[in-house]
Design a protein around this motif. Structure first.
Motif, PDB file in Angstrom:
ATOM      1  N   VAL A   7       0.841  -1.199   0.000  1.00 45.22           N
ATOM      2  CA  VAL A   7       0.000   0.000   0.000  1.00 45.22           C
ATOM      3  C   VAL A   7       0.875   1.247   0.000  1.00 45.22           C
ATOM      4  N   PHE A   8       1.922   1.238   0.815  1.00 45.73           N
ATOM      5  CA  PHE A   8       2.832   2.381   0.888  1.00 45.73           C
ATOM      6  C   PHE A   8       3.530   2.594  -0.448  1.00 45.73           C
ATOM      7  N   ILE A   9       4.015   1.510  -1.053  1.00 44.84           N
ATOM      8  CA  ILE A   9       4.716   1.629  -2.338  1.00 44.84           C
ATOM      9  C   ILE A   9       3.763   2.129  -3.419  1.00 44.84           C
ATOM     10  N   GLY A  10       2.554   1.572  -3.453  1.00 50.18           N
ATOM     11  CA  GLY A  10       1.590   2.002  -4.465  1.00 50.18           C
ATOM     12  C   GLY A  10       1.189   3.460  -4.310  1.00 50.18           C
ATOM     13  N   ALA A  11       0.943   3.889  -3.069  1.00 50.48           N
ATOM     14  CA  ALA A  11       0.527   5.271  -2.831  1.00 50.48           C
ATOM     15  C   ALA A  11       1.637   6.257  -3.184  1.00 50.48           C
ATOM     16  N   THR A  12       2.870   5.949  -2.749  1.00 51.35           N
ATOM     17  CA  THR A  12       3.982   6.851  -3.048  1.00 51.35           C
ATOM     18  C   THR A  12       4.295   6.877  -4.547  1.00 51.35           C
ATOM     19  N   LEU A  13       4.156   5.719  -5.225  1.00 57.17           N
ATOM     20  CA  LEU A  13       4.386   5.692  -6.667  1.00 57.17           C
ATOM     21  C   LEU A  13       3.364   6.560  -7.393  1.00 57.17           C
ATOM     22  N   ALA A  69      -6.138  13.148   7.585  1.00 56.27           N
ATOM     23  CA  ALA A  69      -6.847  14.154   6.791  1.00 56.27           C
ATOM     24  C   ALA A  69      -6.661  15.553   7.383  1.00 56.27           C
ATOM     25  N   LEU A  70      -6.664  15.667   8.701  1.00 55.46           N
ATOM     26  CA  LEU A  70      -6.466  16.962   9.337  1.00 55.46           C
ATOM     27  C   LEU A  70      -5.056  17.488   9.088  1.00 55.46           C
ATOM     28  N   MET A  71      -4.063  16.605   9.178  1.00 57.64           N
ATOM     29  CA  MET A  71      -2.677  17.036   8.974  1.00 57.64           C
ATOM     30  C   MET A  71      -2.436  17.448   7.528  1.00 57.64           C
ATOM     31  N   GLY A  72      -2.992  16.687   6.586  1.00 50.77           N
ATOM     32  CA  GLY A  72      -2.797  17.019   5.188  1.00 50.77           C
ATOM     33  C   GLY A  72      -3.733  18.096   4.685  1.00 50.77           C
ATOM     34  N   THR A  89       9.821  18.601  -2.165  1.00 47.52           N
ATOM     35  CA  THR A  89       9.093  18.980  -0.949  1.00 47.52           C
ATOM     36  C   THR A  89       7.720  18.320  -0.907  1.00 47.52           C
ATOM     37  N   VAL A  90       6.977  18.406  -2.002  1.00 47.47           N
ATOM     38  CA  VAL A  90       5.618  17.864  -2.039  1.00 47.47           C
ATOM     39  C   VAL A  90       5.626  16.351  -1.826  1.00 47.47           C
ATOM     40  N   VAL A  91       6.462  15.644  -2.582  1.00 52.76           N
ATOM     41  CA  VAL A  91       6.501  14.185  -2.478  1.00 52.76           C
ATOM     42  C   VAL A  91       6.993  13.755  -1.102  1.00 52.76           C
ATOM     43  N   GLY A  92       7.975  14.447  -0.556  1.00 46.47           N
ATOM     44  CA  GLY A  92       8.500  14.092   0.759  1.00 46.47           C
ATOM     45  C   GLY A  92       7.465  14.227   1.855  1.00 46.47           C
ATOM     46  N   PHE A  93       6.752  15.347   1.873  1.00 48.17           N
ATOM     47  CA  PHE A  93       5.737  15.559   2.908  1.00 48.17           C
ATOM     48  C   PHE A  93       4.570  14.596   2.747  1.00 48.17           C
ATOM     49  N   VAL A  94       4.138  14.361   1.507  1.00 47.64           N
ATOM     50  CA  VAL A  94       3.019  13.459   1.285  1.00 47.64           C
ATOM     51  C   VAL A  94       3.406  12.023   1.638  1.00 47.64           C
ATOM     52  N   THR A  95       4.665  11.650   1.427  1.00 51.20           N
ATOM     53  CA  THR A  95       5.127  10.319   1.808  1.00 51.20           C
ATOM     54  C   THR A  95       4.961  10.094   3.306  1.00 51.20           C
ATOM     55  N   VAL A  96       5.314  11.084   4.099  1.00 56.51           N
ATOM     56  CA  VAL A  96       5.154  10.967   5.552  1.00 56.51           C
ATOM     57  C   VAL A  96       3.675  10.918   5.920  1.00 56.51           C
ATOM     58  N   LEU A  97       2.845  11.685   5.231  1.00 54.90           N
ATOM     59  CA  LEU A  97       1.407  11.666   5.508  1.00 54.90           C
ATOM     60  C   LEU A  97       0.796  10.307   5.182  1.00 54.90           C
ATOM     61  N   PHE A 101      -1.369   7.971   7.787  1.00 54.74           N
ATOM     62  CA  PHE A 101      -2.645   7.319   7.495  1.00 54.74           C
ATOM     63  C   PHE A 101      -2.589   5.829   7.815  1.00 54.74           C
ATOM     64  N   LEU A 102      -1.531   5.158   7.376  1.00 49.15           N
ATOM     65  CA  LEU A 102      -1.418   3.715   7.571  1.00 49.15           C
ATOM     66  C   LEU A 102      -1.318   3.352   9.053  1.00 49.15           C
ATOM     67  N   VAL A 103      -0.506   4.083   9.803  1.00 48.09           N
ATOM     68  CA  VAL A 103      -0.343   3.798  11.231  1.00 48.09           C
ATOM     69  C   VAL A 103      -1.638   4.097  11.984  1.00 48.09           C
ATOM     70  N   ALA A 104      -2.311   5.187  11.622  1.00 41.14           N
ATOM     71  CA  ALA A 104      -3.573   5.536  12.290  1.00 41.14           C
ATOM     72  C   ALA A 104      -4.628   4.461  12.057  1.00 41.14           C
ATOM     73  N   ASN A 105      -4.708   3.942  10.842  1.00 43.40           N
ATOM     74  CA  ASN A 105      -5.674   2.880  10.555  1.00 43.40           C
ATOM     75  C   ASN A 105      -5.359   1.606  11.335  1.00 43.40           C
ATOM     76  N   LEU A 106      -4.081   1.287  11.480  1.00 38.51           N
ATOM     77  CA  LEU A 106      -3.700   0.107  12.259  1.00 38.51           C
ATOM     78  C   LEU A 106      -4.087   0.279  13.725  1.00 38.51           C
ATOM     79  N   LEU A 107      -3.829   1.446  14.283  1.00 31.16           N
ATOM     80  CA  LEU A 107      -4.171   1.698  15.687  1.00 31.16           C
ATOM     81  C   LEU A 107      -5.684   1.645  15.900  1.00 31.16           C
ATOM     82  N   VAL A 108      -6.445   2.139  14.934  1.00 27.45           N
ATOM     83  CA  VAL A 108      -7.907   2.088  15.041  1.00 27.45           C
ATOM     84  C   VAL A 108      -8.391   0.646  15.069  1.00 27.45           C
ATOM     85  N   ASP A 109      -7.842  -0.184  14.203  1.00 26.53           N
ATOM     86  CA  ASP A 109      -8.244  -1.600  14.181  1.00 26.53           C
ATOM     87  C   ASP A 109      -7.926  -2.285  15.505  1.00 26.53           C
TER      88      ASP A 109
END
Length: 307
Positions: free
Chosen positions: A15-21, A242-245, A274-282, A286-294
């Motif tokens: 998911v991370f690779i696909g989103a960043t690509l 979503a709030l951070m981004g 700059t754009v790709v770097g910040f969005v990569t962290v975002l 998202f992924l960590v937040a979804n894991l914690l929610v589950d």
């Protein structure tokens, strides 16, 4: 539980690779970074070629992506066109946006859930109708209108706050911007909690708890609210990223130099690193937040077990 966490972490990799690509391709294909770097005047051919070579833009896109991902795993997110490391921009921007997001999430949890519980228990009464109308108004009004209005009234007309947040961006200064950022999400949390409370109030386990003679407060907190929070937690968990981004508008209004401000500057100047770097962290957020929610589902509902 441990096996489930490991499996989820492994699922996060593609998911991370696909989103960043996807983000990398969109940013690099849809814009011309060299044109943004040169400004209004067009660069001559020699200068453009030199800049492309310096920033690795003369290579194929797939090769640029592989090089970028290889650097990301070593903690190198590249260099902005002004010569500053993207990690340096992150070190100043993310702490500010994290504080702003914390304030916004607290507003959602405290005000949103409280109003949702009150209206869910008093469904159809004047208090319920008033809150529903108020949340509908908040959802209908754009965030930039709410932000500008509060800035004008509280900052300019009444002088209760500073119209612009200082570079320190303390929690006290971020209360009003956090409320603006959380306003729409707060309204959704209120309505979602109200609906969930109203539905679960008619459940068999609630009627059984009441029939046993349990105190009203214990029935609401231990039985009704706990099971009703699952959809609310899902919304809040996904809303963190979503709030951070999505803080671009709020940070622009109150002059907050956070993630939204840096993304805006990067998009305006077509600074791809700059754009790709910040969005990569975002994406990671998202992924960590979804894991914690589950994982939090099992805490709220003991019937949920992960193999």
């Amino acid at each position: 539980m441990g096996r489930y966490v490991v499996r989820r972490l492994l699922q996060m990799i593609p998911v991370f690779i696909g989103a960043t690509l996807l983000i990398f391709l969109m940013v690099n294909v849809m814009g011309d970074p060299i044109a943004g770097l040169c400004g209004e005047r067009q660069c001559d051919a020699a200068t453009a070629a030199q800049l492309k070579k310096e920033f690795g833009l003369d290579k194929p896109v797939w090769q640029q992506y592989l090089t970028y991902m290889g650097n990301v795993f070593t903690g190198d997110f590249g260099t902005a066109f002004n010569g500053q490391k993207v990690t340096e921009l992150m070190s100043t921007a993310f702490p500010v946006t994290i504080r702003l997001t914390i304030v916004a999430i607290l507003f959602e949890i405290v005000i949103g859930i409280t109003l949702g519980v009150i209206t869910g228990l008093r469904r159809g009464r004047p208090a319920d109708t008033s809150v529903l109308l108020a949340t509908l108004v908040v959802i209908s009004v754009p965030t930039f209108v709410t932000g500008l209005l509060l800035q004008l009234l509280l900052g300019v007309e009444w002088g209760w706050i500073k119209p612009s947040v200082s570079t320190d961006a303390t929690f006290g200064e971020l209360i009003v911007p956090g409320l603006v950022l959380a306003s729409v999400s707060l309204a959704y949390v209120t309505r979602l909690t109200r609906t969930s409370i109203a539905e679960n109030r008619r459940s068999d386990y609630v009627r059984t708890a009441i029939a046993k003679g349990l105190p009203r407060q214990r029935v609401i907190v231990r039985h009704l609210l706990r099971n009703s929070l699952i959809p609310v937690v899902t919304f809040i968990g996904t809303d963190i990223g979503a709030l951070m981004g999505g803080a671009i508008v709020t940070e622009r209004i109150f002059n907050i130099h956070g993630v939204g401000y840096q993304l805006y500057q990067g998009i305006l100047r077509q600074n791809t690193q700059t754009v790709v770097g910040f969005v990569t962290v975002l994406v990671l957020v998202f992924l960590v937040a979804n894991l914690l929610v589950d994982l939090l589902y099992a805490v709220l509902d003991p019937r949920i077990r992960y193999a």
